[in-house]
Design an enzyme around this catalytic site. Structure first.
Site, PDB file in Angstrom:
ATOM      1  CB  CYS A 179      86.293  54.970  19.179  1.00 22.45           C
ATOM      2  SG  CYS A 179      86.874  55.601  17.594  1.00 22.45           S
ATOM      3  CG  HIS A 327      82.666  56.879  19.831  1.00 25.42           C
ATOM      4  ND1 HIS A 327      83.613  57.664  20.046  1.00 25.42           N
ATOM      5  CD2 HIS A 327      82.647  56.229  18.757  1.00 25.42           C
ATOM      6  CE1 HIS A 327      84.275  57.824  19.259  1.00 25.42           C
ATOM      7  NE2 HIS A 327      83.886  57.188  18.110  1.00 25.42           N
ATOM      8  CG  ASN A 357      84.892  59.719  15.826  1.00 23.52           C
ATOM      9  OD1 ASN A 357      85.419  59.666  17.052  1.00 23.52           O
ATOM     10  ND2 ASN A 357      84.679  58.764  15.288  1.00 23.52           N
TER      11      ASN A 357
END
Length: 401
Positions: A179, A327, A357
């Site tokens: 990520c 993020h 996500n």
């Protein structure tokens, strides 16, 4: 020939016995006799290649490299799968509900690869759209960075992406930082421009974590989606540098809280001549494992600190930030970080509810939507931060355009 271990190994022809300090080299370590190569083979840095197996490099002369240049973001693009999976859809698979998921994560939908869709295909679309916005030809790209932890090919996908996009003069490689990958790639791009004299660097963030999700685990399957996003980073004069400050960090001690480690299948060979542990078992990856509470604590503590360090390097106060772009992992993390930095909610970019996500794709995906909608304008200062597996985290203070 039988090795000292007792394992029978295939013979390799050698023109003569090879000697080592201890005597004759074992047969399986001897070099085979030289073999005549076909008359037409790929030659490094040549414009002629083996019958079109590899596309020929453009004959267009390259601009001289000038080091010490600044970098600016001049284009962005994104791509998402066609299949949308809602919280209600998931409630038919595991014991959950739309209310339960939304209250804990802020997510209501996510996109998942299906049919013939591939991560490479999404990456190509995102890259092409970034080049179109930047009005830069594919052959003028010098470097392609594919930030992903889930490539279609174990050996990486950057070379395939740049070939399909038509970046005939570019080198490419993958960056694996989960990520945090896009932030790492963005900073890497600026360093190649500053220290290597490159002109145009295409940074693609793409992941398909749906392939590594246990869809029976309601604590994990609700979180992740698939997507790709890209930006075109271009050289500019040093006084126009759009990377104002950055900070990157890692702590391997936190790997136990978020990982997808390799797992071994049973050996496919029944007869190993009695040698324990040989051949190695076929490796696969386990499903994503995460300690949600520990990851949350890590993120709300380290992300604001990272942004503050990047701001300090830029010589800017938090009040100078036009947009906070984190993020897209969990809305509670985004809200907590914004609160600690004293950034109002109307300056926070979030599309988490629609996509979940998407790992390395989340920041460029959200940026692309914000730019195309007119929310982010030329000259706006963005504080971007990625965080996740490794554990790794990093922040960049950038100016758009």
């Amino acid at each position: 020939m039988v090795a000292a271990s007792g394992l029978a190994l295939p013979r390799v022809a050698a023109p003569c016995p090879a000697r080592t300090r201890g005597g004759l080299r074992p047969a399986f370590l001897r070099l085979a006799p030289p073999v005549a190569l076909p008359p037409r083979q790929l030659r490094c840095c040549a414009s002629t290649v083996d019958d079109g197996v590899v596309s020929a490099a453009a004959s267009k002369p390259r601009l001289p490299r000038v080091v010490g240049m600044g970098s600016k973001l001049v284009g962005c693009g994104s791509a998402i799968p066609t299949l949308s999976v809602s919280n209600d859809d998931l409630s038919k698979i595991v014991e959950t509900s739309d209310e339960w998921i939304a209250a804990r994560t802020g997510i209501r939908n996510r996109r998942v690869l299906s049919g013939d869709e591939t991560l490479r295909g999404l990456s190509i679309q995102a890259a092409q759209r970034a080049l179109e916005m930047a009005e830069v030809k594919a052959e003028d790209v010098d470097l392609v960075l594919l930030c992903t932890s889930t490539p279609d090919d174990l050996f990486g996908g950057a070379a395939q992406v740049l070939a399909e996009v038509g970046c005939t003069n570019a080198f490419g490689f993958d960056i694996t930082a989960a990520c945090s990958g896009f932030i790492v790639g963005l900073i890497t791009a600026t360093r190649f421009i500053k220290g290597g004299g490159l002109q145009n660097v295409l940074v693609v963030g793409a992941d398909a974590l749906s392939k590594y999700v246990d869809w029976t685990d309601r604590g994990i399957c609700i979180l992740f989606g698939d997507a790709a996003g890209a930006v075109l980073v271009q050289a500019c004069s040093a006084d126009e540098d759009g990377l104002l400050g950055f900070c990157v960090q890692s702590d391997g001690n936190g790997q136990k809280h978020l990982n997808a480690v390799t797992a071994n299948d049973e050996s496919i060979l029944s007869n190993t001549n009695g040698v324990p542990g040989f051949p190695p078992k076929k490796a696969t990856y386990s499903s994503i494992q995460m300690n949600g509470k520990e990851v949350f604590r890590f993120a709300v503590r380290c992300v604001p600190q990272s942004i503050e360090k990047a701001l300090q390097e830029a010589g800017l106060p938090a009040s100078s930030i036009d947009w906070l772009l984190l993020h897209q992992a969990n809305q509670r993390i985004i809200d907590a970080a914004a609160s600690r930095l004293d950034i109002p909610s109307d300056k926070v970019i979030s599309n988490l509810a629609n996509y979940g996500n998407t790992s390395a794709a989340s920041i460029p995906l959200a940026l692309d939507e914000a730019v195309r909608s007119g929310k982010v304008k030329t000259g706006d200062i963005i504080a971007a931060s990625g965080f996740g597996a490794g554990l790794t985290w990093g922040s960049a203070i950038v100016k758009w355009g």
